[in-house]
Design an enzyme around this catalytic site. Sequence first.
Site, PDB file in Angstrom:
ATOM      1  N   ASP A  67       0.876  -1.174   0.000  1.00 62.41           N
ATOM      2  CA  ASP A  67       0.000   0.000   0.000  1.00 62.41           C
ATOM      3  C   ASP A  67       0.911   1.221   0.000  1.00 62.41           C
ATOM      4  O   ASP A  67       1.533   1.546   1.020  1.00 62.41           O
ATOM      5  CB  ASP A  67      -0.879  -0.024   1.256  1.00 62.41           C
ATOM      6  CG  ASP A  67      -1.820   1.179   1.310  1.00 62.41           C
ATOM      7  OD1 ASP A  67      -1.579   2.162   0.578  1.00 62.41           O
ATOM      8  OD2 ASP A  67      -2.785   1.128   2.091  1.00 62.41           O
ATOM      9  N   VAL A  68       0.990   1.875  -1.154  1.00 64.23           N
ATOM     10  CA  VAL A  68       1.979   2.950  -1.308  1.00 64.23           C
ATOM     11  C   VAL A  68       1.656   4.188  -0.477  1.00 64.23           C
ATOM     12  O   VAL A  68       2.472   5.106  -0.393  1.00 64.23           O
ATOM     13  CB  VAL A  68       2.202   3.331  -2.799  1.00 64.23           C
ATOM     14  CG1 VAL A  68       3.017   2.274  -3.509  1.00 64.23           C
ATOM     15  CG2 VAL A  68       0.883   3.593  -3.516  1.00 64.23           C
ATOM     16  N   ASN A 118       2.312   5.933 -10.457  1.00 63.95           N
ATOM     17  CA  ASN A 118       1.081   5.788 -11.240  1.00 63.95           C
ATOM     18  C   ASN A 118      -0.173   5.558 -10.393  1.00 63.95           C
ATOM     19  O   ASN A 118      -1.252   5.995 -10.780  1.00 63.95           O
ATOM     20  CB  ASN A 118       1.256   4.626 -12.226  1.00 63.95           C
ATOM     21  CG  ASN A 118      -0.066   4.181 -12.801  1.00 63.95           C
ATOM     22  OD1 ASN A 118      -0.613   4.817 -13.705  1.00 63.95           O
ATOM     23  ND2 ASN A 118      -0.625   3.110 -12.253  1.00 63.95           N
ATOM     24  N   TYR A 169      -9.811  14.732  -5.374  1.00 61.06           N
ATOM     25  CA  TYR A 169      -8.969  14.272  -6.491  1.00 61.06           C
ATOM     26  C   TYR A 169      -8.209  15.450  -7.094  1.00 61.06           C
ATOM     27  O   TYR A 169      -6.994  15.395  -7.304  1.00 61.06           O
ATOM     28  CB  TYR A 169      -9.877  13.610  -7.529  1.00 61.06           C
ATOM     29  CG  TYR A 169      -9.185  12.983  -8.720  1.00 61.06           C
ATOM     30  CD1 TYR A 169      -8.453  11.808  -8.585  1.00 61.06           C
ATOM     31  CD2 TYR A 169      -9.287  13.560  -9.989  1.00 61.06           C
ATOM     32  CE1 TYR A 169      -7.835  11.224  -9.687  1.00 61.06           C
ATOM     33  CE2 TYR A 169      -8.679  12.982 -11.091  1.00 61.06           C
ATOM     34  CZ  TYR A 169      -7.955  11.803 -10.934  1.00 61.06           C
ATOM     35  OH  TYR A 169      -7.353  11.232 -12.022  1.00 61.06           O
ATOM     36  N   LYS A 179      -4.157  16.087  -7.298  1.00 63.05           N
ATOM     37  CA  LYS A 179      -3.420  16.228  -8.565  1.00 63.05           C
ATOM     38  C   LYS A 179      -2.778  17.616  -8.676  1.00 63.05           C
ATOM     39  O   LYS A 179      -1.688  17.759  -9.225  1.00 63.05           O
ATOM     40  CB  LYS A 179      -4.350  15.950  -9.754  1.00 63.05           C
ATOM     41  CG  LYS A 179      -4.893  14.518  -9.800  1.00 63.05           C
ATOM     42  CD  LYS A 179      -3.795  13.463  -9.933  1.00 63.05           C
ATOM     43  CE  LYS A 179      -4.376  12.062 -10.117  1.00 63.05           C
ATOM     44  NZ  LYS A 179      -3.325  11.044 -10.272  1.00 63.05           N
TER      45      LYS A 179
HETATM   46  C1  BGC Z   1     -10.238  10.977 -14.279  1.00 67.16           C
HETATM   47  C2  BGC Z   1     -11.420  10.484 -15.087  1.00 67.16           C
HETATM   48  C3  BGC Z   1     -11.984  11.599 -15.961  1.00 67.16           C
HETATM   49  C4  BGC Z   1     -10.879  12.227 -16.772  1.00 67.16           C
HETATM   50  C5  BGC Z   1     -11.362  13.381 -17.653  1.00 67.16           C
HETATM   51  C6  BGC Z   1      -9.252  11.651 -15.181  1.00 67.16           C
HETATM   52  O1  BGC Z   1      -8.220  12.170 -14.401  1.00 67.16           O
HETATM   53  O2  BGC Z   1      -9.611   9.881 -13.645  1.00 67.16           O
HETATM   54  O3  BGC Z   1     -12.410  10.001 -14.191  1.00 67.16           O
HETATM   55  O4  BGC Z   1     -12.991  11.091 -16.836  1.00 67.16           O
HETATM   56  O5  BGC Z   1      -9.882  12.703 -15.902  1.00 67.16           O
HETATM   57  O6  BGC Z   1     -12.149  14.284 -16.956  1.00 67.16           O
END
Ligand code: BGC
Length: 256
Positions: free
Chosen positions: A64-65, A91, A157, A161
Site C-alpha cells: 500500500d503505497v 502511477n 482528487y 493532482k
Molecule cells: C479521471 C477520469 C476523468 C478524466 C477526464 C481523469 O483524471 O480519472 O475520471 O474522466 O480525468 O475528466
Amino acid sequence: MGRLQGQVAIITGSGSGIGQGIAKRLASEGANIVINYVGHGEGAAETLKMVEAAGARGIVVQADVSEVEAVQSLVEKAWQEFGSADILVNNAGVETNTSFLDAKEEDFERIIGVNLKAPFFVTQAFVRKLAAEKKPGRIINISSVHEDMAFPGFATYCASKGGLRMLMRNLCVELGPLGITINNIAPGAIATPINKQLLEDKPKLDALLEQIPLGRLGTVEDVAALAAYLASEDAAYITGATYYVDGGLSRYYHEQ
Ligand code: BGC
C-alpha cells in the site's frame, strides 16, 4: 536493442489500467519491471505475464503505497532483486465522485494518501537510494488534466493532482543537480477501470466524447508511449514539465 535495455523501472499500481500498460511498454523497450499492486493479485500476475512475454524480467510486490514503511520495502525490493533501479513511475491513483458537501474524512485521507503522499514518499525512498550511489534517474508521475482543471464532484482528487503538479515542479529544482529528471503525464479520459462508472453510462460517455476533439477515449497505449519516451535518453533534457495526453479534451471541456 530497446531504448531502455537493461534498465529497471518501479511502477506503482501496475496491476491494472495505465500502470499495466506502462509496464508492458517499458518491458518491450528492454526494461525489467517492479510491478506493484495493493488489492487484486490477479491483475499483477497478468502484468508479469505481459512483461515476460516482452522478453523482460519482472517481480510482483504487494504494498500500500500510502504507507511509508511499505514504500521503503517496495523500493528496497528493486535493489534486492535487480541490484538497482533507474526509473520510477508514480502511477497508483484513486478517485471518488462525491459532492464537496458530502465528502468524508476517510475518503479524503485515502485519495490524498494514494495520489499525493505516495508519490512524495516513494520518490523520497527512490532518490535516497540513487543519491547514495550518485546515480541519475527518471521520475514520471501519472497526474491528470485535473492537476489544472476543475472537475465538479472530485474536489479531493483535484486537490491531490494539483499538489502533484507543484510537487513535481519543486522536485525538478531540488533533484536536477543530482541528474534526476521529473515530469508529469496528464491523461484525459482514458478507458481504464478508474472510469468504470463513466464507461457504463452511455449518455454521459457520449456527451464526453462530443467534447474530445479527437473523438475517442484515450488508450493505455497512448499514455504508455509518452512514458517510454520520458524514461528514455531522448528525453534527457526534459524536466519540470507536464505533458497532456487527452485528445484535446482540456482545450474544450465541459464534462458536466
Ligand atoms: C479521471 C477520469 C476523468 C478524466 C477526464 C481523469 O483524471 O480519472 O475520471 O474522466 O480525468 O475528466
